[in-house]
Design a protein around this motif. Structure first.
Motif, short mmCIF file in Angstrom:
data_model
loop_
_atom_site.label_atom_id
_atom_site.label_comp_id
_atom_site.label_asym_id
_atom_site.label_seq_id
_atom_site.Cartn_x
_atom_site.Cartn_y
_atom_site.Cartn_z
N PHE A 189 0.81 -1.21 0.00
CA PHE A 189 0.00 0.00 0.00
C PHE A 189 0.85 1.27 0.00
O PHE A 189 1.88 1.33 0.67
N ALA A 190 0.35 2.25 -0.72
CA ALA A 190 1.01 3.56 -0.74
C ALA A 190 1.12 4.10 0.68
O ALA A 190 0.18 3.98 1.47
N GLY A 191 2.27 4.69 0.99
CA GLY A 191 2.44 5.31 2.29
C GLY A 191 3.09 4.39 3.32
O GLY A 191 3.59 4.87 4.34
N THR A 192 3.06 3.08 3.09
CA THR A 192 3.67 2.16 4.05
C THR A 192 5.19 2.17 3.86
O THR A 192 5.70 2.59 2.83
N ILE A 193 5.90 1.68 4.87
CA ILE A 193 7.36 1.86 4.88
C ILE A 193 8.08 0.53 4.67
O ILE A 193 7.89 -0.42 5.43
N ASN A 194 8.90 0.48 3.65
CA ASN A 194 9.68 -0.72 3.36
C ASN A 194 10.82 -0.85 4.36
O ASN A 194 11.70 0.00 4.41
N GLN A 195 10.81 -1.90 5.14
CA GLN A 195 11.78 -2.01 6.23
C GLN A 195 13.08 -2.70 5.84
O GLN A 195 14.14 -2.32 6.28
N SER A 196 13.00 -3.81 5.07
CA SER A 196 14.24 -4.55 4.87
C SER A 196 14.69 -4.64 3.42
O SER A 196 15.55 -3.87 2.99
N GLY A 197 14.10 -5.53 2.63
CA GLY A 197 14.63 -5.80 1.30
C GLY A 197 14.19 -4.79 0.26
O GLY A 197 13.29 -3.99 0.47
N SER A 198 14.85 -4.86 -0.89
CA SER A 198 14.43 -4.06 -2.02
C SER A 198 13.48 -4.93 -2.85
O SER A 198 13.64 -6.14 -2.92
N PHE A 199 12.46 -4.34 -3.42
CA PHE A 199 11.54 -5.16 -4.22
C PHE A 199 10.94 -4.37 -5.38
O PHE A 199 11.02 -3.14 -5.42
N LEU A 200 10.38 -5.12 -6.34
CA LEU A 200 9.67 -4.50 -7.45
C LEU A 200 8.19 -4.83 -7.32
O LEU A 200 7.84 -5.89 -6.81
N TYR A 201 7.36 -3.94 -7.77
CA TYR A 201 5.94 -4.27 -7.76
C TYR A 201 5.20 -3.58 -8.89
O TYR A 201 5.66 -2.60 -9.46
N ARG A 202 4.03 -4.15 -9.20
CA ARG A 202 3.20 -3.64 -10.29
C ARG A 202 2.10 -2.75 -9.70
O ARG A 202 1.38 -3.18 -8.81
N VAL A 203 2.01 -1.56 -10.24
CA VAL A 203 1.03 -0.60 -9.72
C VAL A 203 -0.40 -1.07 -10.03
O VAL A 203 -0.68 -1.48 -11.16
N SER A 204 -1.28 -1.03 -9.05
CA SER A 204 -2.65 -1.50 -9.28
C SER A 204 -3.68 -0.39 -9.23
O SER A 204 -4.84 -0.59 -9.60
#
Ligand SMILES: Nc1ncnc2c1ncn2[C@@H]1O[C@H](COP(=O)(O)OP(=O)(O)OP(=O)(O)O)[C@@H](O)[C@H]1O
Ligand SMILES: [Zn+2]
Length: 751
Positions: free
Chosen positions: A305-320
């Motif tokens: 979700f937009a606004g949430t904070i990525n804590q550890s790994g790097s990742f790719l995602y598809r915008v929905s």
């Protein structure tokens, strides 16, 4: 809860009341009613529409403009939405200009993303006000030292103070009076002029200077309330790193990102838009959405979700979804709508204020006239007392006290991952006497697994395959368990095709295989088929006593196979129930599952009462019964088979609303994750809100009453009245804003 139509259509009555008296801080229409009226709609941002006093004035003025069909005020945001059938907006602009409103057209498409400088104050006006206050004090001091209230030095200093701090008030007051409207500016202008006429120069100066100071401080503190909500929006980053066709990465504004594009999020970054993870893995702090900051593991296929904070790994995602349609954006829209609906206390206060101002005004007239005329007392003394009454005739503090509190309550809840759809639920939460809970997916995880298989007839594996084939067509959790079990036990064996599949509400499913009907469902279904027997019932009872749910595969003549599944109770359920009990809330489980299983699970988590074998209409009846017996009833469920019950309850809660649209749309209160402890937290917030509302109302009213008495019988001075009024307004605003803090700190003790 939408506001009633009488507040939203243009209202021509009450033109002579004080404007703060008959206007709520925010009024709005429900979205349905706005769609039908008016060919077009415009949104204005009116910088000087910051006190409830302005609303009536604008309302009155725009009523005279032909072609305007509806007005929606949001004073907290200083926004006015006008529905009209005019060829262009010129007449609107002209009318607003005539009453001195600085209206600025807002582009509705971009307003959500706008970052506005909201402060209405410039350093220049601070400087002017400071100078005004200083000269008023100087006049007061000179008058006191010399014992002469009307020496030329005192008059000059006072006049200077009145002019420099009071021009705006006089202008606004004059416009209001010309429109036969008695708002705070008009009251102040009259009071100051009156004081000058009776020769109270330093007093007049002090009133004017303090009043403009208080106006400015009040506007500033309302800004803080506004920011409580806007702060949520600031959580989504403005930029995103987007994959280009040639494989390179480019940073662009989030409003330019299209659905389907691939974004990259580095550790420590915030997720810019909603989407589904496609590569990599991470743990994400979802607190901005769910209020829960313990990171959640995210793998390929999981929603982010937009606004949430990525804590550890790097990742790719598809915008929905687009920026304007993200979960966070939708939460903010809901809160803004929630603000627009008026809470019961607010309605009461507005109603009260409507009577208060004219009554005090009449009282002031009586105080001015009766003692001198009938008892031969000194005019100057009683005119002065009347002027003090005028100053306290405006119930601004009272009117501001409720919306500020409710809004900060709503914002505090949103921060904790509780989305409340209106002030009415926030106020009502503390009245809950009973909480009804659905079992599957609410108290339990809703992901049962198969524990026992009991053959009743024929070949076990063949029948298990048949059961799985039927279950495969259903998305009921029990069916899901059977499918999963089959797939782990026989990963290579494919399922049989079934035809004429049908779900039997509250019982199970049926379908045809090889020209024969098969049924998979609960005891009720076996009874309805007329093929039940006592030994089957005995076996059923032993499983159910253990809290297991049993479904039976039958053909038309006999039961063939029994499958028992067990669901796991959520870790948080037991604690939530205990907290509810500590608050004096009775808990009752309402489930479609059988009574014995229901009772076993209820015992496990400590629920007071459990009722099973309920069809959706039975759940509805059960809610009705609880209402008759206990009063206020809340219901929490998944909304699938308990929608009618959820609607019947005073407050309908939905769990796990992040990610599901329906829960977010239909529930009165949406819990963004699956943590039942949010319900006691909600009740606690409701209790606090109510406490602060009561404090605020008694504070605002108490100060008025004291001054009313002092003004008539004692020796309240004009500037004391202004000071008290300003103090009351500020106190209630800051007291209201305290809610946001209280909740943030209490959360840590709950988790
Ligand atoms: N599609 C299905 N597949 C298997 N069993 C089913 C199905 N539908 C209903 N049942 C059986 O009927 C029972 C009642 O179903 P229902 O959907 O009304 O309630 P539930 O989901 O078990 O419980 P709750 O009311 O707590 O959500 C279930 O416990 C299950 O045993
Ligand atoms: Zn039976």
């Amino acid at each position: 809860m939408s506001s009633t139509t009488e507040q939203t259509s243009i209202c021509t009555s009450n033109q002579h009341d004080c404007a703060c008296g008959d206007t709520p801080l925010i009024t709005a229409t429900s979205p349905e009613s706005t769609a039908a009226v008016g060919a077009s709609s415009v949104v204005y941002r009116i910088e000087n529409m910051d006190c409830p006093t302005e609303e009536t004035l604008i309302r009155q003025k725009l009523t005279s403009v032909e072609g305007i069909t509806q007005l929606k005020f949001n004073l907290l945001e200083r926004k006015l939405t006008i529905e009209h059938r005019l060829a262009d907006e010129k007449p609107i602009q002209r009318a607003l200009q005539e009453i001195g409103m600085q209206a600025e057209l807002v582009d509705t498409a971009t307003q959500a993303q706008q970052h506005r400088s909201t402060s209405p104050t410039s350093s220049k006006s601070w400087w002017l006000i400071g100078l005004g206050v200083a000269s008023a004090i100087a006049a007061e001091v000179i008058a006191w030292v010399s014992g002469n209230e009307s020496s030329w030095a005192v008059i000059a200093l006072s006049l200077f103070a009145i002019l420099i701090s009071g021009v705006g008030t006089y202008k606004k007051g004059w416009i209001a009076l010309a429109n036969l409207n008695l708002n705070i500016n008009a009251l102040m202008a009259i009071a100051v002029t009156g004081a000058v006429i009776i020769g109270q120069w330093p007093e007049a100066a002090m009133v004017m200077a303090l009043f403009s100071l208080s106006e400015m401080i009040e506007a500033l503190s309302l800004d803080r309330a506004r920011n409580a909500i806007r702060g949520l929006m600031a959580m989504a980053p403005e930029q995103a790193t987007v994959k280009q066709a040639d494989g390179t990465w480019l940073t662009v504004g989030t409003d330019q990102v299209q659905i389907g594009e691939i974004l990259r999020v580095a550790p420590g970054e915030r997720v810019p838009l909603d989407g589904v993870l496609t590569e990599g893995a991470s743990a994400i702090d979802q607190a901005p959405i769910t209020g829960e900051s313990i990171p959640v593991a995210k793998n390929i296929g999981d929603q982010v979700f937009a606004g949430t904070i990525n804590q550890s790994g790097s990742f790719l995602y598809r915008v929905s979804s687009l920026k304007s349609d993200s979960m966070l954006a939708r939460i903010i829209v809901r809160i803004e709508e929630a603000q627009a609906s008026r809470a019961p206390t607010q309605r009461f206060v507005d109603q009260f204020a409507k009577i208060y101002t004219p009554v005090v005004f009449l009282l002031a007239l009586a105080v001015m006239i009766v003692p001198p005329v009938f008892f031969g007392l000194l005019w100057s003394v009683w005119v002065y007392k009347a002027l003090v009454l005028l100053v306290i005739a405006c119930p601004c503090a009272l009117v501001v006290s409720t919306p500020v509190t409710v809004v900060s309550g709503l914002a505090a809840a949103a921060k904790a991952g509780i989305l409340i759809k209106g002030g009415v639920y926030l106020e009502d939460g503390r009245n809950l006497k009973v909480l009804a809970l659905d079992k599957t997916g609410t108290i339990t995880l809703g992901k049962p697994s198969v524990t026992d298989i009991t053959p009743l007839q024929g070949d076990t594996n063949t029948h298990l395959g048949l059961a799985a084939s039927l279950a495969n067509r259903s998305d009921h959790p029990v069916s899901g368990a059977i499918c999963r079990y089959w797939k782990t036990q026989f990963p290579t064996v494919s399922l049989t095709e079934v035809s004429q599949f049908e779900a039997l509400m509250g019982r199970g499913v049926k379908a045809r295989v090889d020209d024969q009907w098969f049924y998979l469902g609960n005891h009720r279904l076996v009874e309805e088929l007329g093929i039940c027997n006592t030994s089957l019932e005995a076996t059923l009872r032993t499983f159910e006593g253990d809290g297991k749910t049993v479904v039976i595969l039958c053909n038309e003549t006999a039961p063939l196979l029994m499958v028992a599944v067990a669901d796991t109770v959520r870790e948080t359920s037991r604690q939530a129930i205990a907290e509810l009990h500590a608050m004096g809330v009775r808990t009752v489980m309402l489930t479609g599952d059988n009574t014995l299983t229901a009772k076993a699970i209820a015992k496990l988590v400590g629920i007071d009462d459990a009722r099973g074998d309920l069809l959706p209409e039975d759940k509805l009846a059960a809610i009705q019964q609880e209402i008759t017996q206990y009063g206020h009833v809340g219901m929490v469920g998944d909304g699938i088979n308990d929608a009618p019950a959820l609607a019947k309850a005073h407050i309908g809660f939905a769990m796990g609303a992040a990610g599901t649209d329906t829960a977010l749309e239909t529930a009165d209160v949406a819990l963004m994750d699956d943590d039942l402890r949010k319900i006691p937290q909600f009740i606690q917030l409701s209790q606090r809100t109510s406490r602060i509302l009561k404090q605020n109302i008694s504070l605002a009213l108490g100060i008025k009453v004291i001054f009313l008495i002092l003004a008539v019988f004692g020796s309240a001075s004009l500037w004391m009245a202004v000071f008290a009024d300003m103090g009351a307004s500020l106190l209630v605003i800051f007291n209201g804003l305290r809610l946001v803090k209280l909740t943030t700190t209490s959360k840590t003790t709950l988790v």
